[in-house]
Write an enzyme that holds these catalytic residues in place. Sequence first.
Site, PDB file in Angstrom:
ATOM      1  N   TYR A 117      19.247  29.193   8.018  1.00  0.00           N
ATOM      2  CA  TYR A 117      18.240  29.801   8.502  1.00  0.00           C
ATOM      3  C   TYR A 117      18.444  29.963  10.013  1.00  0.00           C
ATOM      4  CZ  TYR A 117      15.651  30.291   4.100  1.00  0.00           C
ATOM      5  OH  TYR A 117      15.236  30.513   2.797  1.00  0.00           O
ATOM      6  N   LYS A 119       0.781  -1.215   0.058  1.00  0.00           N
ATOM      7  CA  LYS A 119      -0.134   0.041  -0.060  1.00  0.00           C
ATOM      8  C   LYS A 119       0.666   1.247  -0.093  1.00  0.00           C
ATOM      9  CE  LYS A 119      -0.487  -0.496   4.940  1.00  0.00           C
ATOM     10  NZ  LYS A 119      -1.078  -0.881   6.250  1.00  0.00           N
TER      11      LYS A 119
END
Length: 352
Positions: free
Chosen positions: A249, A34
Amino acid sequence: MNSKVIIHLSKLDHNLNVIKRQLDPGVRTMAVIKDNAYGHGMLELARHIEKKVSWFCVAEAVEGKVLREAGIIIPILVFETPSIETAGIYTDHDLTASVSDISVLDILKKGTQYHLNFDTGMHRLGMLPDDVEVLKAKMADHPELECTGIYTHFYKADDPGNPEVEHQLKIFRKIRKQFPDDLMTHTANTGAIFYYQHLNLQFDAVRPGVCLYGYAAGQKEIPELEPIIDWKSRLMQVMKISEGQPVGYGGRWRMPFEGYLATIPVGYSDGVFRGLSSKINVEINGRVYHQVGTISMDYMSVFLGETRIEPGTEVYLLKGKDLTAQEWARISETIPYEITTSIKEKVDREYR
Ligand SMILES: *Cc1c(COP(=O)(O)O)cnc(C)c1O
């Protein structure tokens, strides 16, 4: 190409053999592929193991449709509950439906095969033990449909020695007795296969998922399994930066001394969680380096120390048993399932 996932089909074969060694004689394998085979690539893996397993299991009917259109012919069980919109897919593509709710029998098309799914404790999907009588009456009303199997799902099998597994099994056995003997019966996921073999819960078939891809279901390792995935990229830029300078950052990491910094073109938009910032390692030329600074959308930084490495040099983010999704999962307080299903479609995949 900024990065590439490499899937080792030989390791998939290896894991499948490890699984089969756990099985009692005659027990069939229903490979759970799946969600794009837990992110690894459903079609390629399905094609590779179709002849080595008895069934495939998918989450949604449309996944089954894709498998059929690619020429997969072995039986396919769909876990989701059919709806009016999806009922036709089962008959059009010869998929086996899961009946987790009695009312589903009213919407399935003539000729649909189905497995009964009983909820024995997880309380996610499935009919309850008290539903048996009403269900049997409804089944008798629908002779145009064909019941071929019965199953349940364990919610604590990732935890060895948990009494809840035995408790669920007891409830399931009681339900099982009330249906014809010839229904194909299956209960075991990865945890049940590897940690609960002594409970005789393999019945006719097992449903291994995460172990196929090389991971244990819980904390207890299964050392024989091998992660089938590598993830590699190349150094995009290499810079010499002086002591104390910020990286990335927020400048949450600073150069401890003057040295080299490499930028890798992989970030959280590729599926490397930002929460892993400054907590993972990568491998370059067989040596381990630390990822440093905040992981940004498309880039991350690696501290090289005093040695310069040529831009363009290969770097591994995940590599066999050395750099694993299990480790990323541990750091992120999640499970490998979430790590591999998070790798984005845009990342190239190579199968070898
Ligand atoms: C996902 C799933 C499995 C496979 O579970 P693993 O822990 O990956 O082995 C088996 N059965 C059902 C119903 C599932 O949803």
